[in-house]
Design a protein around this motif. Structure first.
Motif, PDB file in Angstrom:
ATOM      1  N   GLU A 111       0.817  -1.209   0.000  1.00  0.00           N
ATOM      2  CA  GLU A 111       0.000   0.000   0.000  1.00  0.00           C
ATOM      3  C   GLU A 111       0.855   1.265   0.000  1.00  0.00           C
ATOM      4  OE1 GLU A 111      -3.186  -0.077   2.920  1.00  0.00           O
ATOM      5  OE2 GLU A 111      -3.045  -2.262   2.988  1.00  0.00           O
ATOM      6  N   TYR A 112       2.135   1.126   0.350  1.00  0.00           N
ATOM      7  CA  TYR A 112       3.029   2.273   0.420  1.00  0.00           C
ATOM      8  C   TYR A 112       4.366   1.921  -0.232  1.00  0.00           C
ATOM      9  CZ  TYR A 112      -0.373   3.631   3.973  1.00  0.00           C
ATOM     10  OH  TYR A 112      -1.548   3.936   4.626  1.00  0.00           O
ATOM     11  N   LEU A 113       5.053   2.925  -0.755  1.00  0.00           N
ATOM     12  CA  LEU A 113       6.407   2.704  -1.247  1.00  0.00           C
ATOM     13  C   LEU A 113       7.307   2.374  -0.066  1.00  0.00           C
ATOM     14  CD1 LEU A 113       6.791   5.677  -3.770  1.00  0.00           C
ATOM     15  CD2 LEU A 113       6.357   3.275  -4.312  1.00  0.00           C
ATOM     16  N   ARG A 168       8.191   0.484  12.947  1.00  0.00           N
ATOM     17  CA  ARG A 168       9.006  -0.540  12.278  1.00  0.00           C
ATOM     18  C   ARG A 168      10.013  -1.147  13.260  1.00  0.00           C
ATOM     19  NH1 ARG A 168      11.229   2.086   6.641  1.00  0.00           N
ATOM     20  NH2 ARG A 168       9.236   2.464   5.556  1.00  0.00           N
ATOM     21  N   GLU A 169      10.676  -0.260  14.020  1.00  0.00           N
ATOM     22  CA  GLU A 169      11.730  -0.713  14.934  1.00  0.00           C
ATOM     23  C   GLU A 169      11.176  -1.647  15.993  1.00  0.00           C
ATOM     24  OE1 GLU A 169      15.614  -1.091  16.139  1.00  0.00           O
ATOM     25  OE2 GLU A 169      14.861  -0.005  14.383  1.00  0.00           O
ATOM     26  N   SER A 170       9.948  -1.425  16.403  1.00  0.00           N
ATOM     27  CA  SER A 170       9.363  -2.252  17.467  1.00  0.00           C
ATOM     28  C   SER A 170       9.150  -3.691  17.025  1.00  0.00           C
ATOM     29  CB  SER A 170       8.029  -1.653  17.927  1.00  0.00           C
ATOM     30  OG  SER A 170       7.036  -1.768  16.910  1.00  0.00           O
ATOM     31  N   HIS A 171       9.208  -3.944  15.730  1.00  0.00           N
ATOM     32  CA  HIS A 171       9.000  -5.297  15.206  1.00  0.00           C
ATOM     33  C   HIS A 171      10.298  -5.929  14.699  1.00  0.00           C
ATOM     34  CE1 HIS A 171       4.611  -5.086  15.472  1.00  0.00           C
ATOM     35  NE2 HIS A 171       4.720  -3.840  15.056  1.00  0.00           N
ATOM     36  N   PHE A 172      11.435  -5.353  15.087  1.00  0.00           N
ATOM     37  CA  PHE A 172      12.732  -5.931  14.718  1.00  0.00           C
ATOM     38  C   PHE A 172      12.784  -7.397  15.172  1.00  0.00           C
ATOM     39  CE2 PHE A 172      17.132  -7.008  15.648  1.00  0.00           C
ATOM     40  CZ  PHE A 172      17.773  -6.606  14.483  1.00  0.00           C
ATOM     41  N   PRO A 173      13.298  -8.322  14.345  1.00  0.00           N
ATOM     42  CA  PRO A 173      14.044  -8.148  13.094  1.00  0.00           C
ATOM     43  C   PRO A 173      13.204  -8.285  11.825  1.00  0.00           C
ATOM     44  CG  PRO A 173      14.303 -10.388  13.815  1.00  0.00           C
ATOM     45  CD  PRO A 173      13.366  -9.736  14.809  1.00  0.00           C
ATOM     46  N   ALA A 174      11.906  -8.041  11.906  1.00  0.00           N
ATOM     47  CA  ALA A 174      11.062  -8.140  10.714  1.00  0.00           C
ATOM     48  C   ALA A 174      11.568  -7.182   9.641  1.00  0.00           C
ATOM     49  CB  ALA A 174       9.607  -7.824  11.060  1.00  0.00           C
ATOM     50  N   ALA A 220       9.800  -6.115   3.802  1.00  0.00           N
ATOM     51  CA  ALA A 220       8.938  -7.049   3.070  1.00  0.00           C
ATOM     52  C   ALA A 220       7.938  -7.706   4.010  1.00  0.00           C
ATOM     53  CB  ALA A 220       9.790  -8.107   2.380  1.00  0.00           C
ATOM     54  N   ASP A 221       8.379  -8.048   5.222  1.00  0.00           N
ATOM     55  CA  ASP A 221       7.478  -8.650   6.209  1.00  0.00           C
ATOM     56  C   ASP A 221       6.437  -7.640   6.682  1.00  0.00           C
ATOM     57  OD1 ASP A 221       8.997 -11.013   6.124  1.00  0.00           O
ATOM     58  OD2 ASP A 221      10.324 -10.316   7.733  1.00  0.00           O
ATOM     59  N   LEU A 222       6.917  -6.455   7.024  1.00  0.00           N
ATOM     60  CA  LEU A 222       6.055  -5.449   7.652  1.00  0.00           C
ATOM     61  C   LEU A 222       5.009  -4.894   6.701  1.00  0.00           C
ATOM     62  CD1 LEU A 222       8.774  -3.467   9.643  1.00  0.00           C
ATOM     63  CD2 LEU A 222       7.087  -5.049  10.588  1.00  0.00           C
ATOM     64  N   TYR A 223       5.342  -4.842   5.392  1.00  0.00           N
ATOM     65  CA  TYR A 223       4.423  -4.223   4.438  1.00  0.00           C
ATOM     66  C   TYR A 223       3.672  -5.251   3.595  1.00  0.00           C
ATOM     67  CZ  TYR A 223       6.102   0.346   5.777  1.00  0.00           C
ATOM     68  OH  TYR A 223       6.376   1.491   6.500  1.00  0.00           O
ATOM     69  N   ASN A 266      -0.507  -8.904   6.383  1.00  0.00           N
ATOM     70  CA  ASN A 266       0.065  -9.069   7.723  1.00  0.00           C
ATOM     71  C   ASN A 266       0.698  -7.797   8.269  1.00  0.00           C
ATOM     72  OD1 ASN A 266      -0.394 -12.020   7.904  1.00  0.00           O
ATOM     73  ND2 ASN A 266       1.079 -12.091   6.206  1.00  0.00           N
ATOM     74  N   MET A 267       0.305  -6.657   7.786  1.00  0.00           N
ATOM     75  CA  MET A 267       0.881  -5.391   8.243  1.00  0.00           C
ATOM     76  C   MET A 267       0.496  -5.160   9.703  1.00  0.00           C
ATOM     77  SD  MET A 267       0.555  -1.706   6.354  1.00  0.00           S
ATOM     78  CE  MET A 267       1.617  -0.338   6.774  1.00  0.00           C
ATOM     79  N   PRO A 268       1.472  -4.939  10.594  1.00  0.00           N
ATOM     80  CA  PRO A 268       1.166  -4.737  12.009  1.00  0.00           C
ATOM     81  C   PRO A 268       0.223  -3.547  12.223  1.00  0.00           C
ATOM     82  CG  PRO A 268       3.513  -5.107  11.701  1.00  0.00           C
ATOM     83  CD  PRO A 268       2.927  -4.945  10.346  1.00  0.00           C
ATOM     84  N   ALA A 269      -0.648  -3.661  13.202  1.00  0.00           N
ATOM     85  CA  ALA A 269      -1.664  -2.632  13.443  1.00  0.00           C
ATOM     86  C   ALA A 269      -1.036  -1.283  13.775  1.00  0.00           C
ATOM     87  CB  ALA A 269      -2.601  -3.083  14.562  1.00  0.00           C
ATOM     88  N   ASP A 270       0.044  -1.286  14.592  1.00  0.00           N
ATOM     89  CA  ASP A 270       0.635   0.002  14.964  1.00  0.00           C
ATOM     90  C   ASP A 270       1.319   0.677  13.787  1.00  0.00           C
ATOM     91  OD1 ASP A 270       2.610  -1.939  14.855  1.00  0.00           O
ATOM     92  OD2 ASP A 270       3.758  -1.132  16.546  1.00  0.00           O
ATOM     93  N   LEU A 271       1.907  -0.109  12.884  1.00  0.00           N
ATOM     94  CA  LEU A 271       2.532   0.472  11.703  1.00  0.00           C
ATOM     95  C   LEU A 271       1.463   1.013  10.756  1.00  0.00           C
ATOM     96  CD1 LEU A 271       5.028   1.048   9.989  1.00  0.00           C
ATOM     97  CD2 LEU A 271       4.887  -1.289   9.078  1.00  0.00           C
ATOM     98  N   ARG A 272       0.391   0.264  10.581  1.00  0.00           N
ATOM     99  CA  ARG A 272      -0.701   0.748   9.733  1.00  0.00           C
ATOM    100  C   ARG A 272      -1.281   2.043  10.302  1.00  0.00           C
ATOM    101  NH1 ARG A 272      -3.656  -1.337   5.788  1.00  0.00           N
ATOM    102  NH2 ARG A 272      -2.837  -3.448   6.075  1.00  0.00           N
TER     103      ARG A 272
END
Length: 921
Positions: free
Chosen positions: A760-762, A846-852, A855-858, A862-868
């Protein structure tokens, strides 16, 4: 494996003596299962059948049974707890005489003799991961026939290698076209009986095949000799039963390649197929691959589905004809007027290949005409739609010949369908000798000469397809004065992939028209020719094209001139996959664009399952005024400069993996001063860890003192010296440096050159000052965080996707097209502060989900709720700067961005300049 390969494997299995113990494994192997998989099933490790059969989880449960027990065994497979537990889609039971199967997903079943189960190979194609099953079933005969023709072709070339040379390729292709006609004619009673051609060869030629070529040659000679001339021509009595065909199909040399016993057997087997089932619109493009060395490896992958062809033909003109039919209802006068109009319509494909578009257009028009005749009480009336109103140009001779043959077969099939077998046969032979498919380069021929607006004094000189003289007879349209519709699927070929000949074609068309043609896609030539044609005649054009023609630089290069040349876009099909029968069915991402002279008619943008009526369609295929966005050297919004990263062109020798870095430092710790972390798109998105040797000029001597580094530098020098590019060879004298260095040594916001359209984002990022960005990233050095926020927004992604273009479906980012052209309102210090906080929130999430990884986060699923949530806040802050609220959708976003862009470039004179470019064209 593709569909043709699977059909061949299945047919081979059915021809072999039945072996109950081996059948399940041979069956699975035919659908592409590897030997390791089969070994596990044989050993029982992955086989959980509770009926003594073979059960492959998620796929199929197979059981071999005793005579007379197939139906009961299939019922037992269906009731088996193991079948349910393994979630098998298919069940299959056979005893070598009978064959039954069921597909649980669709509820469909197969019940046939064992020898006939290859006829149903399409039923099981999901086992091979092929999802176009419905299309395969509809074309199953064409796949089987193509497979057999390919076997015959290859076998003939073994014993006749000279027939495969360039000098004799036309002879071989022409021979294959003759065979196709004979196989069709002997199964449809055109040869006055079923199997006459194949049976005569079997009866009159020796079983050792020594004279098969002579018998076939005599049959061809008979079919080219009129009845009254046969005695004097010495036609043997056994060949006299064949009708005079004419049409130049059997004229000229009747020399035939020599047959081996195997080739003779193949020919007889092909003749036994039911050629009444041939689909000329499908078979043509598949059989074309048989005769093309470079295409035979992809045999079976050239199927173009009818629904995809209709994405062009329906909105181009067929929808209008059907609307007029509905409007006419049962009114005899209106029906007659519509039939008269259709008789004058010309359909012209200037890149016709084997005739798919022409055949589909003909068949669809015949269906409409048949309904008209039915409503008027004239169901048996001969067609008034002339076959010669369907014209084409094709560069290669064999597909052009197949195109004409496909149209002849389509005409006969339509006559049988709408008038009956007797009437169809009565009018079929002799064939018309006129040639209406031209073999040549469409961008070097006069389209008005080949498909003229009237039916008089028109002659085109070209190599004839069926051995007629160069000065072929002129062919007048039987019913002049109608509309001409241009359609097709021309070659795409981006500027970097064009041959010298193709580049010359584009240069010839555009060099004197004020258009920067060197970066144009090859298909631009077809759009340009079509615009010239449609200005002269009453017509319209629509082509399938890669979506690149309506994205990025192509829009600015082509469309201002095209639209100022008296054209408008009147319909467009949004991006879709133009697929084939390959197992890994990625296909090409295409659009369909229809152009015509401006008029008040309705305009539509089509999506996969819907269509939207719009007031206008611009070259970006949006309902917005025409606007053409060129490259900009600097940001129109005053953003800090964005550069492309640094390009190594080093043969991989300046780049180190994490392991290579570790080994180098383990042996030479002092090398650490020459190593920096490296970031490209792969490293940014997938978290790949890589490093590079970064050696300043004043450090070269010190670096060369380290043997492993010196060895790498020598490899860089050798790699550059071996390059075909002179600029690269010149840089061989500085192997310690990247070939292009833009900037480094500063913290940077980075955007990947190519990224997935699914996000959804670059996937933007930040790199540290001691890191190096490669040319796979775009970089903004020493940028404030608000630049990261802007680049990471939904607004910027939508803009980049539209104006930068795509690589297949992936977003292909560009600083000069995406970043520098991005219209951003003037930002207050508060705006910047708010966006800076949004950027920090995204990075912290993003940092809170290290080492994701990114590619994993976006991953959209499966995009994490806090990042979204952080991105949603960022979008809201930015979009309120534009309109004081969130945009409702991407269409509204683009409309605002285009509107703002237009206002921002007016003072610079950019719009005036663009108008001049269009006017000069």
């Amino acid at each position: 494996m593709n569909a043709v390969e699977i059909e061949e494997a299945i047919s081979t299995l059915a021809e072999q003596p039945f072996n109950g113990g081996e059948f399940p494994f041979a069956f699975l192997q035919a659908f592409g299962n590897k030997e390791t998989t089969l070994k596990k099933l044989r050993a029982g490790a992955s086989n959980s059948s509770d009926l003594g059969g073979v059960l492959q989880r998620n796929h199929i449960h197979i059981a071999v049974c005793a005579p007379g027990a197939v139906t009961n065994t299939l019922a037992a497979l269906k009731a088996s707890p193991a079948t349910a537990k393994a979630k098998a889609r298919f069940i299959l039971a056979t005893n070598g005489a009978d064959f039954e199967a069921e597909d649980f997903d669709t509820g469909e079943t197969v019940a046939c003799a064992y020898a006939d189960f290859p006829d149903h190979f399409g039923f099981f194609l999901p086992l091979a991961g092929i999802t176009t099953v419905k299309q395969v079933r509809e074309s199953s005969f064409d796949i089987r026939a193509t497979s057999r023709m390919n076997r015959l072709y290859v076998e003939l070339l073994k014993d006749n290698p000279d027939w495969g040379t360039a000098a004799r390729r036309h002879d071989m292709n022409h021979f294959m076209a003759r065979l196709i006609f004979c196989f069709f004619a002997e199964r449809t009673d055109i040869f006055h009986g079923i199997g006459l051609f194949t049976d005569t060869i079997a009866r009159m030629s020796a079983k050792d095949s020594s004279d098969t070529h002579e018998v076939i040659g005599e049959l061809f000679r008979s079919m080219n000799t009129k009845r009254g001339d046969r005695a004097s021509a010495g036609i043997p009595r056994w060949a006299d039963a064949f009708p005079y065909v004419n049409g130049e199909l059997f004229s000229g040399s009747v020399e035939t390649p020599r047959f081996s016993k195997i080739a003779r057997a193949y020919l007889q087997h092909i003749g036994s197929l039911d050629w009444t089932k041939i689909n000329p619109d499908i078979f043509g493009s598949m059989i074309q691959a048989v005769a093309e060395d470079e295409e035979r490896g992809a045999l079976g992958m050239h199927y173009t589905s009818v629904p995809n062809i209709l994405k062009v033909l329906n909105p181009l003109f067929l929808d209008d004809l059907r609307a007029r039919l509905a409007e006419a209802d049962d009114n005899p006068r209106k029906l007659l007027n519509l039939r008269s109009r259709m008789a004058r319509i010309r359909v012209f494909d200037p890149a016709c290949g084997s005739g798919n578009f022409l055949v589909i257009a003909y068949k669809e028009m015949r269906a409409i005409e048949a309904e008209i005749n039915k409503r008027r009480g004239e169901a048996d009336r001969r067609t008034e739609i002339p076959l010669t109103n369907f014209r084409g140009i094709e560069l290669r001779d064999f597909p052009a010949e197949v195109a004409r043959l496909a149209l002849i077969i389509a005409e006969f099939q339509c006559d049988v369908l709408y008038r009956g077998q007797k009437e169809a046969l009565q009018d079929f032979l002799p064939l018309d000798a006129q040639n209406w498919i031209t073999c040549g380069n469409a961008l070097r021929l006069d389209w008005l000469s080949i498909c003229p607006p009237t039916g008089t004094v028109v002659k085109h000189y070209a190599d004839d397809l069926l051995n007629t003289p160069l000065d072929q007879a002129e062919i007048d349209f039987q019913n002049e004065g109608g509309q001409t519709y241009i359609c097709g699927n021309p070659p795409y070929a981006g500027s970097s992939k064009q041959s010298k000949s193709q580049k010359a074609d584009i240069e010839r068309l555009f060099q004197d028209r004020g258009i920067k043609y060197k970066n144009l896609d090859y298909i631009a030539g077809w759009f340009w020719f079509a615009s010239l044609f449609c200005r002269t005649v009453n017509g319209a054009a629509a082509f399938v094209t890669t979506n690149s023609i309506c994205q990025g630089e192509q829009v600015y290069l082509l469309w201002p001139a095209l639209l100022s040349n008296g054209m408008e876009i009147f319909f467009a099909q949004s991006s879709f996959k133009w697929t084939n029968l390959a197992t890994n069915n990625a296909g090409v991402t295409c659009v369909v664009v229809g152009i015509r002279p401006p008029q008040n008619g309705r305009k539509f943008i089509f999506f996969e399952s819907t269509k939207k009526e719009v007031a206008r369609i611009n070259p970006y295929l949006l309902d917005f005024a025409d606007i053409f966005i060129p490259r900009h050297g600097e940001s129109i919004s005053g953003l800090p400069r964005m550069l492309k990263g640094n390009q190594p062109t080093d043969g991989g020798n300046l780049i180190l993996s994490a392991y290579e870095k570790h080994e180098l430092l383990r042996t030479v710790p002092a090398a650490s001063i020459f190593i920096r972390k490296l970031h490209g798109s792969k490293e940014l998105i997938d978290g790949v860890e890589r490093y590079c040797l970064w050696i300043e000029d004043d450090q070269e001597e010190e670096a060369r003192a380290i043997h492993p580094i010196a060895k790498r530098l020598e490899s860089v020098r050798a790699a550059r010296l071996g390059s075909p590019a002179e600029t690269t060879r010149k840089r061989a004298n500085v192997p310690h440096r990247f070939i292009q260095i833009q900037d480094y040594g500063k913290r940077a916001v980075v955007v990947p050159e190519v990224s997935s359209e699914k996000r959804e984002y670059l996937p933007c990022g930040l790199i540290a000052a001691d890191s190096i960005a490669t040319n796979k990233l775009f970089t903004v050095y020493d940028a404030e965080a608000y630049v990261f926020a802007m680049c990471s927004s939904r607004l910027h992604r939508v803009w980049a996707e539209t104006v930068c273009g795509k690589l297949e479906e992936r977003i292909s980012y560009s600083n000069v097209l995406g970043y520098n052209t991005f219209p951003l309102p003037s930002l207050t210090e508060k705006n910047k502060a708010d966006l800076n906080r949004c950027a920090e929130d995204i990075l912290l999430a993003r940092e809170s989900h290290f080492p994701a990884t990114i590619a994993d986060l976006y991953d959209p699923k499966n995009m994490p709720a806090d990042l979204r949530a952080a991105h949603e806040r960022n979008d809201e802050v930015l979009e309120r700067i534009y309109v004081g609220r969130r945009f409702r959708n991407d269409t509204e976003r683009l409309e605002k961005l285009f509107d703002l862009y237009t206002k921002m470039i007016v003072p610079s004179g950019a719009r005036t300049k663009k108008k001049k470019v269009g006017a000069s064209a």
